[in-house]
Design an enzyme around this catalytic site. Structure first.
Site, PDB file in Angstrom:
ATOM      1  N   ASP A 123       0.853  -1.269  -0.105  1.00  0.00           N
ATOM      2  CA  ASP A 123       0.069   0.084  -0.053  1.00  0.00           C
ATOM      3  C   ASP A 123       0.945   1.493   0.045  1.00  0.00           C
ATOM      4  O   ASP A 123       0.509   2.320  -0.576  1.00  0.00           O
ATOM      5  CB  ASP A 123      -0.837   0.055   1.168  1.00  0.00           C
ATOM      6  CG  ASP A 123      -1.846  -1.050   1.130  1.00  0.00           C
ATOM      7  OD1 ASP A 123      -2.288  -1.417  -0.018  1.00  0.00           O
ATOM      8  OD2 ASP A 123      -2.981  -1.067   1.996  1.00  0.00           O
ATOM      9  N   GLY A 124       2.014   1.110   0.620  1.00  0.00           N
ATOM     10  CA  GLY A 124       2.748   2.392   0.723  1.00  0.00           C
ATOM     11  C   GLY A 124       3.157   2.626  -0.869  1.00  0.00           C
ATOM     12  O   GLY A 124       3.433   3.938  -0.827  1.00  0.00           O
ATOM     13  N   ASN A 135      -5.010   8.789   2.138  1.00  0.00           N
ATOM     14  CA  ASN A 135      -5.524   8.065   3.306  1.00  0.00           C
ATOM     15  C   ASN A 135      -5.966   8.902   4.318  1.00  0.00           C
ATOM     16  O   ASN A 135      -7.365   8.770   4.564  1.00  0.00           O
ATOM     17  CB  ASN A 135      -4.553   7.026   3.716  1.00  0.00           C
ATOM     18  CG  ASN A 135      -4.598   5.817   3.071  1.00  0.00           C
ATOM     19  OD1 ASN A 135      -5.207   5.439   2.323  1.00  0.00           O
ATOM     20  ND2 ASN A 135      -3.831   4.644   3.548  1.00  0.00           N
TER      21      ASN A 135
END
Length: 287
Positions: free
Chosen positions: A56-57, A128
């Site tokens: 996800d990073g 996010n």
């Protein structure tokens, strides 16, 4: 016209780099044009999608550098909730991609400003979450929604999360999970020093303001990156951002199945549905 795809891998993961090489060879064999990481800064507006091989990073970094381009994430990380394809199924995922068997899910972003007096110290955007976070001592944050005072929260800080970000720090702090199609943001206090622990879900059109009213150490954190230290009286203003976070969603993607498996959310691992369920191609609220 040949399809054009960018390919990016997590450099710290040898398995991701090796898979990126295999994917580029596969795309070339299927008459696709390929942009590697070095070419992306020039050609990214012309791409059909970017294939991000990692976790996800990496997906968030790619989205920050190349906003509004659809991203297909192939997970070689741990949870990888934004990476909707797994490493073992990469070839099937690419078949769907090059044959247009997918749709693009658009998630909102957050525009954030840090104001100190009449100066704007930070003007950025988040995929996010936006977090006001304490150091080692309790802090206090005043919360305002659309100019209306909500409360003063003593604790470790405050999280403002998008739907795709709601399964990250927000969920870990006890906040709600927002599925795709929920047009709102989650506002979650972090470890509030109060028996009342209530998170809020506010409309996307809302203006969320946090006033820092402590003298203790605290930071403003955007998508996991500390960007500024806070001082008493600082104002953090959050609104819906202009950019869109665009994920490639493949056939058969099921948010609730992913939620159970990736977060080990099975209260009874042997539990099975008592009636037939349909495959939902739209993953609600990806992280």
């Amino acid at each position: 016209m040949a399809r054009r795809f960018g390919v990016v891998a997590a450099h710290g993961k040898p398995e991701a780099v090796e898979l990126a090489d295999r994917i580029q060879r596969w795309l070339a064999a299927h008459q696709c044009q390929i942009a590697n990481e070095e070419a992306l800064p020039v050609v990214w507006p012309e791409l059909d999608a970017i294939i991000a091989i990692g976790g996800d990073g990496l997906i968030m970094r790619v989205a920050h550098h190349y906003p509004d381009v659809p991203i297909l994430g192939i997970n070689v990380g741990r949870v990888g909730f934004l990476a909707l394809a797994e490493r073992e199924g990469w070839e099937r995922a690419l078949h769907d991609l090059v044959h247009d068997r997918y749709h693009v899910q658009e998630g909102p972003t957050l525009a954030v400003q840090l104001e100190r007096g009449r100066s704007v110290l930070v003007d950025a955007w988040a995929i996010n979450d936006v977090v006001v976070r304490a150091g080692y001592q309790l802090i206090e944050v005043e919360l305002y929604i659309d100019g209306q005072f909500v409360n003063t929260y003593p604790g470790d800080g405050m999280i403002v999360a998008t739907p795709q970000g709601s399964t990250a720090y927000c969920m870990a702090a006890g906040g709600p999970v927002l599925t795709a199609g929920v047009h709102g943001f989650a506002v979650t206090p972090i470890c509030p020093h109060s028996p009342i622990r209530i998170a809020l879900v506010v409309p996307e059109q809302a203006t969320i303001e946090q006033v820092y009213v402590s003298d203790r150490e605290a930071r403003l954190i955007i998508d996991g990156e500390p960007v500024a230290s806070l001082e008493r009286g600082d104002l953090v203003r959050v609104r819906r951002g202009k950019q869109a976070f665009r994920l490639v969603v493949l056939p058969g993607t099921n948010f609730y199945e992913a939620f159970r498996s990736k977060f080990n959310f099975q209260i009874r691992p042997e539990a099975q549905p008592s009636r037939r369920t349909r495959n939902a191609d739209t993953p609600s609220g990806a992280r």
